[in-house]
Structure formats: C-alpha cells, structure tokens
Write a protein that holds these residues in place. Structure first.
Motif, PDB file in Angstrom:
ATOM      1  N   TRP A  38      -2.311 -36.156  19.346  1.00 32.03           N
ATOM      2  CA  TRP A  38      -1.701 -34.825  19.237  1.00 32.03           C
ATOM      3  C   TRP A  38      -1.388 -34.435  17.793  1.00 32.03           C
ATOM      4  CZ3 TRP A  38       2.224 -34.617  23.924  1.00 32.03           C
ATOM      5  CH2 TRP A  38       1.480 -34.601  25.121  1.00 32.03           C
ATOM      6  N   TRP A  39      -1.547 -35.354  16.849  1.00 29.12           N
ATOM      7  CA  TRP A  39      -1.398 -34.980  15.441  1.00 29.12           C
ATOM      8  C   TRP A  39      -2.342 -33.829  15.096  1.00 29.12           C
ATOM      9  CZ3 TRP A  39      -5.576 -34.913  12.252  1.00 29.12           C
ATOM     10  CH2 TRP A  39      -6.717 -35.615  12.672  1.00 29.12           C
ATOM     11  N   ARG A  40      -3.459 -33.736  15.828  1.00 32.56           N
ATOM     12  CA  ARG A  40      -4.455 -32.709  15.533  1.00 32.56           C
ATOM     13  C   ARG A  40      -3.912 -31.306  15.762  1.00 32.56           C
ATOM     14  NH1 ARG A  40     -10.042 -35.471  17.960  1.00 32.56           N
ATOM     15  NH2 ARG A  40      -9.671 -37.539  17.063  1.00 32.56           N
ATOM     16  N   ASN A  41      -2.868 -31.191  16.564  1.00 35.72           N
ATOM     17  CA  ASN A  41      -2.295 -29.878  16.862  1.00 35.72           C
ATOM     18  C   ASN A  41      -1.432 -29.334  15.730  1.00 35.72           C
ATOM     19  OD1 ASN A  41      -3.464 -29.816  19.492  1.00 35.72           O
ATOM     20  ND2 ASN A  41      -1.870 -31.232  20.175  1.00 35.72           N
ATOM     21  N   VAL A  42      -1.149 -30.155  14.730  1.00 29.97           N
ATOM     22  CA  VAL A  42      -0.446 -29.655  13.541  1.00 29.97           C
ATOM     23  C   VAL A  42      -1.323 -29.806  12.296  1.00 29.97           C
ATOM     24  CG1 VAL A  42       1.909 -29.915  14.389  1.00 29.97           C
ATOM     25  CG2 VAL A  42       0.778 -31.865  13.300  1.00 29.97           C
ATOM     26  N   PHE A  43      -2.606 -30.046  12.501  1.00 32.94           N
ATOM     27  CA  PHE A  43      -3.552 -30.026  11.385  1.00 32.94           C
ATOM     28  C   PHE A  43      -4.183 -28.633  11.335  1.00 32.94           C
ATOM     29  CE2 PHE A  43      -7.633 -30.460   9.289  1.00 32.94           C
ATOM     30  CZ  PHE A  43      -7.341 -31.289   8.212  1.00 32.94           C
ATOM     31  N   PRO A  77      -6.858 -26.461   9.679  1.00 36.99           N
ATOM     32  CA  PRO A  77      -8.033 -26.524   8.803  1.00 36.99           C
ATOM     33  C   PRO A  77      -8.074 -25.399   7.772  1.00 36.99           C
ATOM     34  CG  PRO A  77      -8.648 -25.794  11.002  1.00 36.99           C
ATOM     35  CD  PRO A  77      -7.225 -26.245  11.088  1.00 36.99           C
ATOM     36  N   GLY A  78      -7.329 -24.324   8.024  1.00 37.38           N
ATOM     37  CA  GLY A  78      -7.330 -23.215   7.079  1.00 37.38           C
ATOM     38  C   GLY A  78      -6.256 -23.295   6.011  1.00 37.38           C
ATOM     39  N   ALA A  79      -5.305 -24.237   6.148  1.00 35.93           N
ATOM     40  CA  ALA A  79      -4.242 -24.357   5.147  1.00 35.93           C
ATOM     41  C   ALA A  79      -4.822 -24.909   3.854  1.00 35.93           C
ATOM     42  CB  ALA A  79      -3.129 -25.263   5.655  1.00 35.93           C
ATOM     43  N   GLY A  80      -4.502 -24.273   2.728  1.00 35.98           N
ATOM     44  CA  GLY A  80      -5.095 -24.698   1.474  1.00 35.98           C
ATOM     45  C   GLY A  80      -4.103 -24.808   0.345  1.00 35.98           C
ATOM     46  N   ASP A  81      -4.587 -25.372  -0.771  1.00 34.15           N
ATOM     47  CA  ASP A  81      -3.741 -25.546  -1.950  1.00 34.15           C
ATOM     48  C   ASP A  81      -3.953 -24.458  -2.989  1.00 34.15           C
ATOM     49  OD1 ASP A  81      -6.236 -26.136  -2.931  1.00 34.15           O
ATOM     50  OD2 ASP A  81      -5.746 -28.183  -3.572  1.00 34.15           O
ATOM     51  N   GLY A  82      -4.804 -23.463  -2.669  1.00 33.32           N
ATOM     52  CA  GLY A  82      -5.077 -22.389  -3.615  1.00 33.32           C
ATOM     53  C   GLY A  82      -6.108 -22.736  -4.656  1.00 33.32           C
ATOM     54  N   ALA A  83      -6.606 -23.979  -4.609  1.00 39.01           N
ATOM     55  CA  ALA A  83      -7.604 -24.410  -5.596  1.00 39.01           C
ATOM     56  C   ALA A  83      -8.888 -24.857  -4.919  1.00 39.01           C
ATOM     57  CB  ALA A  83      -7.036 -25.527  -6.451  1.00 39.01           C
ATOM     58  N   GLY A  84      -9.030 -24.513  -3.644  1.00 41.70           N
ATOM     59  CA  GLY A  84     -10.274 -24.822  -2.958  1.00 41.70           C
ATOM     60  C   GLY A  84     -10.203 -25.913  -1.918  1.00 41.70           C
ATOM     61  N   THR A  85      -9.115 -26.695  -1.891  1.00 40.55           N
ATOM     62  CA  THR A  85      -8.973 -27.745  -0.894  1.00 40.55           C
ATOM     63  C   THR A  85      -8.278 -27.180   0.338  1.00 40.55           C
ATOM     64  OG1 THR A  85      -8.844 -29.474  -2.568  1.00 40.55           O
ATOM     65  CG2 THR A  85      -8.003 -30.006  -0.390  1.00 40.55           C
ATOM     66  N   THR A  86      -8.873 -27.383   1.501  1.00 36.83           N
ATOM     67  CA  THR A  86      -8.288 -26.884   2.740  1.00 36.83           C
ATOM     68  C   THR A  86      -8.198 -28.000   3.760  1.00 36.83           C
ATOM     69  OG1 THR A  86     -10.461 -26.182   3.542  1.00 36.83           O
ATOM     70  CG2 THR A  86      -9.128 -24.526   2.386  1.00 36.83           C
ATOM     71  N   GLY A  87      -7.287 -27.790   4.719  1.00 40.05           N
ATOM     72  CA  GLY A  87      -7.065 -28.771   5.769  1.00 40.05           C
ATOM     73  C   GLY A  87      -5.844 -29.621   5.496  1.00 40.05           C
ATOM     74  N   TYR A  88      -4.697 -29.184   6.005  1.00 46.21           N
ATOM     75  CA  TYR A  88      -3.428 -29.897   5.796  1.00 46.21           C
ATOM     76  C   TYR A  88      -2.625 -29.908   7.092  1.00 46.21           C
ATOM     77  CZ  TYR A  88      -3.870 -29.907   0.669  1.00 46.21           C
ATOM     78  OH  TYR A  88      -4.279 -30.130  -0.625  1.00 46.21           O
ATOM     79  N   ILE A  89      -1.736 -30.877   7.182  1.00 43.90           N
ATOM     80  CA  ILE A  89      -0.732 -30.871   8.239  1.00 43.90           C
ATOM     81  C   ILE A  89       0.266 -29.756   7.923  1.00 43.90           C
ATOM     82  CG2 ILE A  89       1.129 -32.148   9.343  1.00 43.90           C
ATOM     83  CD1 ILE A  89      -1.594 -33.255  10.079  1.00 43.90           C
ATOM     84  N   GLY A 103     -10.654 -39.883  12.811  1.00 37.13           N
ATOM     85  CA  GLY A 103     -10.444 -38.523  13.279  1.00 37.13           C
ATOM     86  C   GLY A 103      -9.923 -37.622  12.177  1.00 37.13           C
ATOM     87  N   LEU A 104      -9.024 -38.148  11.348  1.00 37.81           N
ATOM     88  CA  LEU A 104      -8.503 -37.376  10.223  1.00 37.81           C
ATOM     89  C   LEU A 104      -9.624 -37.052   9.244  1.00 37.81           C
ATOM     90  CD1 LEU A 104      -6.104 -36.205   8.602  1.00 37.81           C
ATOM     91  CD2 LEU A 104      -5.806 -38.474   7.591  1.00 37.81           C
ATOM     92  N   ALA A 105     -10.462 -38.054   8.944  1.00 39.81           N
ATOM     93  CA  ALA A 105     -11.563 -37.829   8.017  1.00 39.81           C
ATOM     94  C   ALA A 105     -12.507 -36.758   8.551  1.00 39.81           C
ATOM     95  CB  ALA A 105     -12.313 -39.135   7.777  1.00 39.81           C
ATOM     96  N   GLU A 106     -12.786 -36.805   9.844  1.00 40.11           N
ATOM     97  CA  GLU A 106     -13.652 -35.795  10.453  1.00 40.11           C
ATOM     98  C   GLU A 106     -13.045 -34.409  10.317  1.00 40.11           C
ATOM     99  OE1 GLU A 106     -15.631 -34.773  14.830  1.00 40.11           O
ATOM    100  OE2 GLU A 106     -14.382 -36.544  14.552  1.00 40.11           O
ATOM    101  N   ALA A 107     -11.718 -34.316  10.538  1.00 36.60           N
ATOM    102  CA  ALA A 107     -11.049 -33.016  10.425  1.00 36.60           C
ATOM    103  C   ALA A 107     -11.102 -32.477   9.006  1.00 36.60           C
ATOM    104  CB  ALA A 107      -9.600 -33.146  10.888  1.00 36.60           C
ATOM    105  N   MET A 108     -11.177 -33.367   8.037  1.00 33.47           N
ATOM    106  CA  MET A 108     -11.240 -32.952   6.636  1.00 33.47           C
ATOM    107  C   MET A 108     -12.655 -32.606   6.179  1.00 33.47           C
ATOM    108  SD  MET A 108      -8.626 -35.555   4.687  1.00 33.47           S
ATOM    109  CE  MET A 108      -6.850 -35.309   4.739  1.00 33.47           C
ATOM    110  N   GLY A 109     -13.638 -32.904   7.025  1.00 31.23           N
ATOM    111  CA  GLY A 109     -15.011 -32.609   6.646  1.00 31.23           C
ATOM    112  C   GLY A 109     -15.871 -33.828   6.436  1.00 31.23           C
ATOM    113  N   GLY A 110     -15.369 -34.989   6.837  1.00 25.50           N
ATOM    114  CA  GLY A 110     -16.150 -36.212   6.704  1.00 25.50           C
ATOM    115  C   GLY A 110     -15.511 -37.208   5.764  1.00 25.50           C
ATOM    116  N   ARG A 111     -16.008 -38.456   5.835  1.00 25.01           N
ATOM    117  CA  ARG A 111     -15.392 -39.522   5.044  1.00 25.01           C
ATOM    118  C   ARG A 111     -15.520 -39.283   3.545  1.00 25.01           C
ATOM    119  NH1 ARG A 111     -17.192 -42.708   9.471  1.00 25.01           N
ATOM    120  NH2 ARG A 111     -19.214 -43.111   8.482  1.00 25.01           N
ATOM    121  N   GLU A 112     -16.636 -38.771   3.087  1.00 24.08           N
ATOM    122  CA  GLU A 112     -16.811 -38.535   1.653  1.00 24.08           C
ATOM    123  C   GLU A 112     -15.800 -37.518   1.140  1.00 24.08           C
ATOM    124  OE1 GLU A 112     -18.613 -39.832  -0.797  1.00 24.08           O
ATOM    125  OE2 GLU A 112     -19.350 -41.396   0.553  1.00 24.08           O
ATOM    126  N   THR A 113     -15.643 -36.442   1.895  1.00 25.63           N
ATOM    127  CA  THR A 113     -14.671 -35.422   1.496  1.00 25.63           C
ATOM    128  C   THR A 113     -13.256 -35.995   1.516  1.00 25.63           C
ATOM    129  OG1 THR A 113     -16.062 -33.639   2.358  1.00 25.63           O
ATOM    130  CG2 THR A 113     -13.720 -33.157   2.067  1.00 25.63           C
TER     131      THR A 113
END
Length: 811
Positions: A564-569, A571-583, A622-632
């Motif tokens: 259920w952590w996924r329900n507070v992730f 994907p559109g939350a960002g830091d204003g510098a191009g990184t998105t996906g935050y709790i 699962g977290l890595a997938e939500a962020m766009g993959g392990r490399e990201t």
C-alpha cells in the motif's frame, strides 16, 4: 609520608595500564598474524565517552549488559530543571549536581528519560535547601575530564570540591566509594525528587540506627516537554525504590522540601511536577547524611534499586553484591560480564581506532533492553500493578524505542542474543495484555509513551521469529498484533498527544483499511505519508511471519497491505529540476496535499519526502519500477548521497540528501544491492563508516536511539545488513576487518574472512558462502538460523559485474 592518590586517579592509572597493554600487544603482532588474531578482551577497546557529544546522548556511567541500574552523572548548565543534554550528560558541560541511578542510552527529548535519584557528594555544610539552589550554584561541583574515567561497569570522577566518587554496579545494585577532604564537612545529598523530567512525588527515610537511607520517586513523563504533543505525557507511570547502606555511622542528618530545610530530620517527601524552568524551579525534596572523615576520608555505600518495592531493592542488593565487596570486586565482575557479552563478536585486525569504534558500538547496542524485574521475577505492569514473569521467561525487559530499533538494533539482538530477544518479545507481549491489547511503540519502564509513529512492534517480533527466536508465545503474540492491525481501537480516533505522541497505535484504522493509505486530513497521526509507509513495512513483516506460521490466508492479506506504500507514491510529484516520482501525503478525497516539495516534512515524521521516498525496504524492485526502472532509481540514489558536483553528502544537514543522524533513511546505502549496483553500496557504506563514525565524544552521528545508530555501524563493519523487517536475509557489503567470528549460543557460529580488508580495498571482487562461490549480494535466512562462513576477496577497484544479474537481485 606521601599522600594516597584519590580513587579517581588510582582508577585512571589502572585504566591507562590496561589500554597501554592492549596497544603494546597489538604493536608487536606480525602483520600476517594480526589479521587472524581475534581480540581477546573486547572491553579494552570500549570507550563509554563516545557519543557523549554531537547529540549522541549516550552516558558514560557504570552499567552491566541490559542492566536496571545505570549510575551516571546528571550535569547542569545552571538550571536545576534541565541538563546539558538529553540523558543528563554532555561532554562539553563540566559541572554536575549528582550521580543518578537510572539512564536510557541515546534517548532524545531533552532532558531524556529517567535520571532518577541523583546522589551528590558535597563538601561543606548544608545550610539551605538544595531545591532552592535553582541555578545549581551551591550544591553542584565542576570537574575536569582529566579526573574522570569510564570503563564498562565502572565510573570514577574527581570533583573540583575535592570529593571523588568511584562507582561499580551489578545488574540491579551498586557499590560506591566516596572520598572527601579530611578537614572539611563531608555530606552526601539524595535529591530524591530530581529525576530528569521531574516527579509527581518522592520520599526519603534516614535510619541512623542501621546506617541506611531509603526512599522512592514517582515519575515518568518521557518526552513530556516536547512541543508537538508532549503535554499528553506529563504523567507518572513508575516508582523507583532504593535502599542504601553505609559502612559507618552518620554524623549529621537532615531533609528538605521546596525551600524549607530541616536539619536533624530523618524523613521527608515532595515532588517537583513536570514543568520546566520557573514553573518548576525551587520545588522538590531530599535529604542528606554527613560523615566524620578526619580519620578516614573514604565512605562506602551499597545500594539496590527496584521498580516494585523497597523490599525488592534490598533483596536485589543482598543477592547481587556481597556484604564486603569492594568497588574493585564489583568492577572486575562487571568487566568480565561485558567481556562475555562483547565476545559474541570477535574481530581480528583493523586499526586500534577501528576496534575502539566497533566495540564501543557493540557495547552501546547491547545496553538494552533493560531489566525491570527483580531477582524474584516481580515487575510493574503496564496496568500499574505488580506482576511476575511468565513460565519459562527469565526476566521482564523494557525500554523499547520501537520506531528506531526495528531497523537495526533488534536484528543485532536476535542475531547475537536470541535468548534475550525472546524474553524481550515476551515482555512486550505481557505489557500489551496488561494494556487492553495495545502494543505501544515506545515503552519506557512500564509506561506507554506513544512516541513516534507506525507499528514497530509488529516489525520487531516478526523479525525475531524470522531470525530463529522461539522462546516467547509467538502464536499468541502474532494473533494479538494481527488483531491490532485489523480491528479498530477507539484510541485510533483520538488526537491526544498528536502529532508526536499520538495515543492510537494504528490511528484511524477503519479509514486506512478502506482507503489503503492514511489520509493526512483525518489520520490522527504524525503524518499520513509516513504512517502509510510505516504500516506497510509492519504489515509486510506480519505477512512473512504468518507464512512461517503456516497461516497462508493471513499472509496473503498482509502481503498485499505491504504494497500500500504505492498509494502515497505520486509519479507526478517533482523537485522542479526534472526529477519526478515522490512519496507524498494525500487527503481523504484522494487529492494530494499541496504545496509539495521534496525537502518538506509535511506528512512525515522527523524527515522529508526526499528521505522517506526510499523507505520501502520490503519492495525495492517495486519502488524502482515506480521510478522508471533500476537505472533511473540508481541515478536518483546517487544524487541522494552526492552533491551536484559529485562530492559526498552523507553527514546530514541537507533536507534533500542522506541524513545519518535519523532512522528513516539509514537503510538507503544498502539499496544499491537491489538495484544491481552493489559496488555503490560498498563505497557509500565505507564513506559513512570512515567519516561519520569514529572515536572520541563526537564519534556518533547523532542520537544513538537505544543502540540503533551503533547497531548500524556494527552491521556495516561486519559487511552485513538486514534486508527488511520480518526477514532473516542479510545484504552483503565490505567487511572492515580481515576476520570476524560471531559466536552464538544457538543457530551456529558465523565466520567472516576478508584477508585484504584495509583502507585501500573497499570493494568486493568475489564471495564464497560455506565454500561455494556466489554471484549475488545477499544471503538467505540459513546463514542466520544455521550459521556458516563468508569468505571475501576484496579489491581496490569496483567489480561492476559481480552480483548484478537481474535474477539474483534481492527483492
């Protein structure tokens, strides 16, 4: 005739000789043999001063492993209602108002917890009430660290007044030699009401015929001064009793209450309340006894304590310390007890500084849990009534900083001391049964303090069971914790103590079970996002526990809740510098709480979104997938540990990056293993070990939190780290020492060999487990539950192909 050295200086000479002997032995050992020679006496490398500055909040006083009594100074900066730091001692404050009988290692919430019954050797006549000395200008004394020595089980200090104190302890009792100048009045003050947080009531009785001083203090109030909900904890929950006897008659006696002095009196009472500053100053009670030291300047005192009764305190003293035992006798026994405990991990090689940092960290890790039961098995229950330990239980333990400890310290306890871990698990279950089935997340003595957030007891007991601990009622405990996680309790709708000490242990559980996240606007918790993450970790751990118990239907349900952590992730939350996906916290209607910034603590507890976004140890893939993959995810993790210019940022102070001083992110350096880049775990952990931890008073990065930060170091130095709560799997890192042996009473020993371990070989080139080469950066439960061997080939440069295959990554 030359004068006899003071006890402080005599003990200093002995301690220096021991350390020097250890240095000389190490210096003449040939380098090739050094890697294999295991430390014979770990206590020679323990420095209790580590962590007494830099916000570590450790204490240097005398204590045994898991001891009830912890005899250590209460410092003063000129305010009788406060101290230099939490737990009563700060290295930079060199004035004290007493030597208190109880302490908790590394607890925050200045002024900490306990610090009960400061006892002060005072040179001079008592002519006014010590409680009226609100600035500690008269009945306190300065001291120099040159006249102070601390070793495991013993503490010695020489005061500027000319008095000295030499203390040693058993588990529930102690013996002290107090010396005074022969030509001045010699008195011993018992500040019975002056616990660190204050007191509701206190009492003292002086028995001149039997040369005894007895009394008690009714207190508690941990975190009672905290701004974010502390008023909820301004209450009493335990009474500490003491009984002290002396080797000589008293020449004078007296008591005081508030500003009134009663010379010659032999009884008194009165508390201070739980306020601070002017609202409490001048209140309180105590008493004193005086001695004629013209012919003999040394006064010996024997003291026992109990949370049950005065008779219990006297029985504890009688059974633990022989009538004629000296400080040296008790100190030798204490040192031997610590050597036995610390020898559960014996390392070979490394520098003297590394051995000192390591064994002091192990020492701090194994200070707790703490005994609260008497020798006869009686203890105070969470319902306020006396109880006796259950059948098969050796002792009742307490002091559980759950939100902190479940991440590292409890795993170390289960790994090294499973019998203690089992008794601790049973102790927490006993408390829950006495508390309407509620498992409190921060237990002090027998008090439910509600401090912090989440359900850490579920994660703790699930981990104990996974790691092979069985000496507790695990079926009953599981059912009770599962009920707490599934059946709403009325306290869950209360805002009492919120946000920092919310009474509900599963706040607004009905809403959580319906929405699958803790809604920020109705959660009755510290922060909805943090609560969701914490509950997901706890539920995932319960799921693993249920599966081990053969309860597959419950396991499946809790496994799902662990996601259920996924329900507070967002994907559109960002830091204003191009990184998105935050709790990010969200409201009951599903909307995200705004405005959002990764550096904000809105919706979190003692941390920011930037830190908490990584707090998904149960589902890293699962977290890595939500962020766009392990490399990201790995690149984002790089930015969590480094500044934009590539330099390290691992010392804290940046809301967007790693903070080694607090718990939510301490597992983050180990996440690279699951992301297929284990060499980055190796270099990041080594950077933290080398730059954040060390020797001296500033050797801890921050609040030790009942051994949690110390346990992180112990694991990291061994090249092991718990993968996730509720599991016995261990992640692999680079050992700091060429050799180490974990000697365990059950489960089999674990042997670690890394012959090339040194400052120039921070990387793993290859690993064998029980003689078989492995290409994965983790080991399953068998190492912990059965024992085994790990052999490392280390390298100067990273091996970027070892343990990187997707099929072998930790989940």
């Amino acid at each position: 005739m030359p004068s006899r050295p003071s006890p402080a200086r005599r003990h200093a000479a002995r301690a220096a000789a021991i350390v020097l002997a250890g240095v000389l032995v190490g210096a003449v050992t040939p380098p090739a043999a050094q890697a294999e020679a295991l430390v014979p006496r770990p206590t020679a490398y323990v420095d209790p001063m580590i962590g007494t500055a830099n916000g570590g909040n450790t204490y240097p006083g005398a204590v045994r492993p898991y001891g009830m009594i912890a005899w250590s100074p209460t410092s003063t900066t000129g305010d009788q209602t406060s101290t230099g730091a939490a737990n009563g001692y700060e290295y930079g404050v060199t004035r004290m108002r007493g030597l208190s009988l109880t302490h908790v290692n590394g607890a925050g919430c200045n002024p900490g917890a306990a610090g009960d019954v400061p006892i002060m050797p005072f040179v001079g006549d008592v002519t006014s009430s010590p409680s009226a000395d609100t600035k500690d200008a008269v009945y306190a004394s300065g001291f120099s660290h040159d006249d102070e020595r601390a070793v495991p089980g013993r503490y010695t200090v020489g005061l500027d007044s000319g008095a000295t104190a030499d203390l040693a302890v058993s588990e529930r009792a102690g013996v002290a030699d107090f010396s005074f100048p022969a030509d001045k009045p010699a008195n011993l003050l018992f500040r019975v009401s002056n616990s660190l947080n204050g007191s509701e009531d206190a009492e003292i009785e002086i028995d001149t015929a039997h040369r005894k001083v007895t009394g008690s203090v009714l207190t508690g109030a941990f975190c009672g001064r905290r701004a974010n909900g502390g008023t909820n904890n301004r209450k009493s929950y335990y009474r500490l009793y003491f009984s002290a006897s002396f080797d000589r008659a008293f020449s004078t006696t007296g008591t005081w209450r508030d500003g009134t002095l009663a010379p010659g009196a032999t009884s008194g009472s009165g508390g201070e309340g739980y306020a601070t500053g002017a609202d409490r100053a001048g209140r309180g009670s105590g008493g004193w006894v005086g001695f004629d030291t013209t012919a003999d300047d040394d006064v010996r005192m024997r003291i026992g304590i109990s949370y049950v009764s005065r008779a219990g305190a006297e029985a504890n003293l009688r059974q633990e310390i022989a009538p004629r035992a000296s400080v040296d006798d008790v100190a030798r026994a204490g040192s031997a007890a610590w050597d036995r405990e610390l020898s559960s991990v014996r390392v070979g090689g490394g520098s003297e500084a590394q051995r000192t940092t390591f064994y002091t960290a192990l020492y701090h890790s194994l200070m707790q849990p703490n005994l609260i039961s008497d020798r006869d098995g009686r203890y105070p229950g969470m319902d306020g009534r006396p109880h006796r330990v259950t059948r098969g239980q050796k002792a009742q333990y307490s002091n559980f900083s759950g939100w902190d400890q479940y991440r590292a310290q409890i795993q170390l306890l289960a790994l090294l001391k499973p019998r203690i871990a089992g008794d601790f698990a049973q102790s927490l279950y006993n408390f829950a049964r006495q508390n309407d089935g509620v498992w409190d997340r921060w237990v002090h003595v027998n008090g439910a303090t509600h401090v912090m957030t989440g359900d850490p007891t579920a994660a703790t007991l699930a981990t104990f069971y996974a790691m092979g601990v069985r000496n507790f009622d695990y079926e009953g405990a599981f059912e009770s914790l599962a009920r707490q996680a599934t059946v709403p309790h009325p306290d869950g709708l209360s805002d009492a103590g919120c946000p920092g000490q919310c009474t509900g242990q599963r706040p607004n559980l009905a809403q959580y079970l319906e929405s699958h996240y803790a809604a920020q606007d109705v959660c009755h918790c510290w922060g909805g996002a943090a609560e969701t993450l914490e509950d997901a970790v706890a539920d995932a751990a319960l799921g693993r526990w249920a599966r081990l118990l053969g309860r597959d239907e419950e396991a499946a349900a809790f496994d799902e809740r662990g996601l259920w952590w996924r329900n507070v992730f967002n994907p559109g939350a960002g830091d204003g510098a191009g990184t998105t996906g935050y709790i990010q916290a969200r409201n009951l209607d599903g909307s995200w709480v705004t405005p959002f910034s990764p550096g904000s603590d809105k919706g979190f507890a003692q941390g920011t979104s930037a830190t908490y976004t990584w707090m998904v140890p149960q589902d890293v893939q699962g977290l890595a997938e939500a962020m766009g993959g392990r490399e990201t995810a790995a690149k984002r993790l790089d930015a969590f540990f480094h500044k934009a210019d590539g330099s390290w940022s691992v010392k804290g102070g940046d809301a967007l990056r790693y903070d080694p001083t607090n718990e939510p992110g301490i597992h983050a350096p180990w996440l690279y293993n699951a992301l297929g880049k284990p060499w980055k775990t190796q270099e990041t952990v080594r950077e933290i070990v080398d730059t954040v931890y060390g020797t001296g008073p500033r050797g801890l990065p921050g609040n030790d939190d009942l051994g949690t930060m110390s346990a992180w170091y112990v694991f990291s130095a061994l090249g092991l780290y718990p993968q996730t709560p509720g599991s016995a799997a261990m992640l692999l890192g680079t050992p700091l020492f060429p050799s180490a042996v974990l000697e365990r009473s059950q489960g089999g020993d674990i042997r670690i060999s890394a012959p090339a371990a040194d400052a120039t070989h921070p990387y793993i080139d290859a690993v064998t487990v029980d003689g078989r080469a492995v290409d994965r950066s983790w080991v399953d439960a068998r190492l912990v539950t059965r024992g085994g061997s790990l052999a490392y080939r280390l390298a100067e440069a990273p091996n970027t192909s070892w343990a990187t295959g997707p099929a072998g990554l930790p989940r």
